[in-house]
Design an enzyme around this catalytic site. Sequence first.
Site, mmCIF file in Angstrom:
data_model
loop_
_atom_site.group_PDB
_atom_site.id
_atom_site.type_symbol
_atom_site.label_atom_id
_atom_site.label_comp_id
_atom_site.label_asym_id
_atom_site.label_seq_id
_atom_site.Cartn_x
_atom_site.Cartn_y
_atom_site.Cartn_z
ATOM 1 N N THR A 10 1.043 -0.851 0.378
ATOM 2 C CA THR A 10 0.260 -0.128 0.374
ATOM 3 C C THR A 10 0.569 1.093 0.115
ATOM 4 O O THR A 10 0.899 2.256 -1.235
ATOM 5 C CB THR A 10 -0.864 0.159 1.747
ATOM 6 O OG1 THR A 10 -1.797 -0.821 0.957
ATOM 7 C CG2 THR A 10 -1.756 1.406 1.186
ATOM 8 N N VAL A 11 1.892 1.418 0.596
ATOM 9 C CA VAL A 11 2.774 2.493 0.955
ATOM 10 C C VAL A 11 3.879 2.541 -0.850
ATOM 11 O O VAL A 11 3.532 3.854 -0.653
ATOM 12 C CB VAL A 11 3.068 2.739 2.407
ATOM 13 C CG1 VAL A 11 4.494 3.946 2.850
ATOM 14 C CG2 VAL A 11 2.106 2.737 3.301
ATOM 15 N N LYS A 88 8.204 2.555 12.117
ATOM 16 C CA LYS A 88 8.021 3.015 12.322
ATOM 17 C C LYS A 88 8.709 1.648 14.131
ATOM 18 O O LYS A 88 9.775 2.032 15.112
ATOM 19 C CB LYS A 88 7.082 3.525 13.980
ATOM 20 C CG LYS A 88 5.885 2.498 13.743
ATOM 21 C CD LYS A 88 4.625 3.411 13.173
ATOM 22 C CE LYS A 88 4.704 3.382 11.640
ATOM 23 N NZ LYS A 88 3.318 3.904 10.854
ATOM 24 N N GLY A 170 -11.183 -2.185 7.827
ATOM 25 C CA GLY A 170 -8.984 -1.625 7.261
ATOM 26 C C GLY A 170 -7.989 -0.545 8.332
ATOM 27 O O GLY A 170 -7.230 -0.648 8.381
ATOM 28 N N LYS A 188 6.402 5.586 18.441
ATOM 29 C CA LYS A 188 6.516 6.896 18.262
ATOM 30 C C LYS A 188 6.979 7.514 19.303
ATOM 31 O O LYS A 188 7.567 8.964 18.865
ATOM 32 C CB LYS A 188 5.278 6.579 18.023
ATOM 33 C CG LYS A 188 4.579 6.184 16.328
ATOM 34 C CD LYS A 188 2.881 6.609 15.765
ATOM 35 C CE LYS A 188 2.747 6.061 14.757
ATOM 36 N NZ LYS A 188 0.819 5.871 14.850
#
Lengths: 376, 376
Positions: A10-11, A88, A170, A188
């Site tokens: 996806t990314v 991350k 999702g 994070k």
Amino acid sequence: MKIAILGHGTVGRGVDEIITNRLEEVEVARILELPDRLTDERMTSDYSQIVGDPSIDLVVECMGGLEPAHTFIMDALAAGKSVVTSNKAVVAAYFEEFARQARTSGASLLIEASVGGGIPWIASIEKARRIDEVISFYGIMNGTTNYIVDAMVKEGADFEDVLRRAQELGYAERDPSADIDGIDVKNKTIISASVAFDVACTSDFPVTGIRTLTKADLDALRKLGRGVKLLGRGVMEKGSYAVAVEPVAVPLDSLEANVPSNFNLVTFDATTVGELKFYGQGAGMLPTGNAMVQDVLDFAAGRRPSYDFSSDLAYDPTLLTSDYVFRTKADVAGALEIEGGLKVVRGATAQDARAILETALASDPTSFMAALPQED
Amino acid sequence: MKIAILGHGTVGRGVDEIITNRLEEVEVARILELPDRLTDERMTSDYSQIVGDPSIDLVVECMGGLEPAHTFIMDALAAGKSVVTSNKAVVAAYFEEFARQARTSGASLLIEASVGGGIPWIASIEKARRIDEVISFYGIMNGTTNYIVDAMVKEGADFEDVLRRAQELGYAERDPSADIDGIDVKNKTIISASVAFDVACTSDFPVTGIRTLTKADLDALRKLGRGVKLLGRGVMEKGSYAVAVEPVAVPLDSLEANVPSNFNLVTFDATTVGELKFYGQGAGMLPTGNAMVQDVLDFAAGRRPSYDFSSDLAYDPTLLTSDYVFRTKADVAGALEIEGGLKVVRGATAQDARAILETALASDPTSFMAALPQED
């Protein structure tokens, strides 16, 4: 400038799409994919073809997970190629090792997309630090848990029902523990503290998620004028720092309490500029892809972030001290019982509060805890 | 790098203090001041000593007002010196002229501090535009009016009483019209639109302030689930754009409704990154000084913003269309009267709503109007 993308999920597709459709000055020359997914002539499953290609200046890591991402990032940095990543987990685990290798090789590590998706959070902290000290940060850093809490409040729905819907949409993983147990926010927070305080922040600090939050807890806290948000936070003072991840009972009229759906809101406070807040989509193909492409463009424009974690801050848990509210059938020593059966402990450190919660969970696994900061 | 500061009032002293105390790589070599205020050997009242000094790369204009600021900025740009300014009035009035001179001379105009004080607003819009189109913006851009409305809500106080206190605290000027009539927000809206939409936005658009807002208006709108905020906004669509400054009845659970005291909250929406919001101190010696020093450091790091307003957008007032609510004793044609004596006009442009208000003000000078956007 020629770059390579590692992973075309996806990314990775988002980064590829944005660069190919919108930028003339950057070319996605190679894409690393699994052998059975090589659908494009730029694709290879042999990483040495990327790391050994001197025409490629920069590698955009979009694989996620610890391995092989960790090894691939180290190999790229060792070859003098700069790395952009939204991962991350791998940055939180290996930030110091990556930073050292980058300094040694004269390469850069660009991590904007690892916290807050499309929000310019890391770059803004670094910009502030050119002039100021960053003295604290806090924020809603996980869209999934914000979506869950927001839907519970707005619909009066139960945690389990909303989580199931988030999974169907999702927004949440099949195994939701990284989100609802605070692991994602922990990563994070490590990254934010490392950049904000110039310290190699490690993983040994209190982390509590929202797994045991109920509709009744939200109703009881609302009567106290509070909402609940899962916050990562950190503070730096007089040569020391502390960080924590925990539910916080924020005032209903705070900006945090009113952040809807799966948005993020992150804040830092710095010496001369004061408090700055940043709000946006914390995840998603296009916002995350946008943040990674911004890093690519910053690199092309000459930005060379370098981390050496040289501040030598000590860890002092007393810097994060607050009242805490517990909902538990277990005894809580020294707690004051208030309306709705809630138990309040005054002036505990985040670390002590976490220890109290762990004891309570042993006898009542439904126990819930939130920090209850005093209003300004 | 050597720079000069024009004016050593509150903001000029802030810039001088931050650079002198915190930065080694920048030197405040000269300061322009009035002949009777030359208290420091760097000071001169002769501008030719600054504009004619080839060792000075950049001029930081901290005088305010239109003249001589306009002339001094033009002279500096013509001499090839870049200019940093927080002066929204002069930038809004002469943005196109400054930008043309800067391009001709190869100098840069850096205007971060002119909107949103310490908030990285202009730089973030420009950064977004490297990848995206900015399709809209809106926000609380004036701290004084936000302070007034917030205090009216929280204390149930009257407009006049809060304004008087704001003047005593130094939040509002002795002549408050630039704030309460929306002139300051108008200037910031012109600048934001020009940068966001790449268009030479001029001053001919609807501007309404909060001078006639009453406690009773806030109470009546609260019953509709709304608060009131003075917003500057702009939208760009299909080759056209529109801008307006007006009170907006925002949902009580929006972030805007919950912005306290004299803070600013500004938002833009862009193609891939989506909606980003930025919050911080919109004024004050240190936040504004910080933004100007950030511009100085960006320039030192090689950032050379250049504006050519080449987008050729037409102005289309129908792009800003909303319901509007009026409180007036005057007749409002076609309005629907609702609870509390409020009159609602459906689907008016900001321009038409302003015309309706002007007619109403002629017979009832206490008339108040706010946009009433439908909830998402």
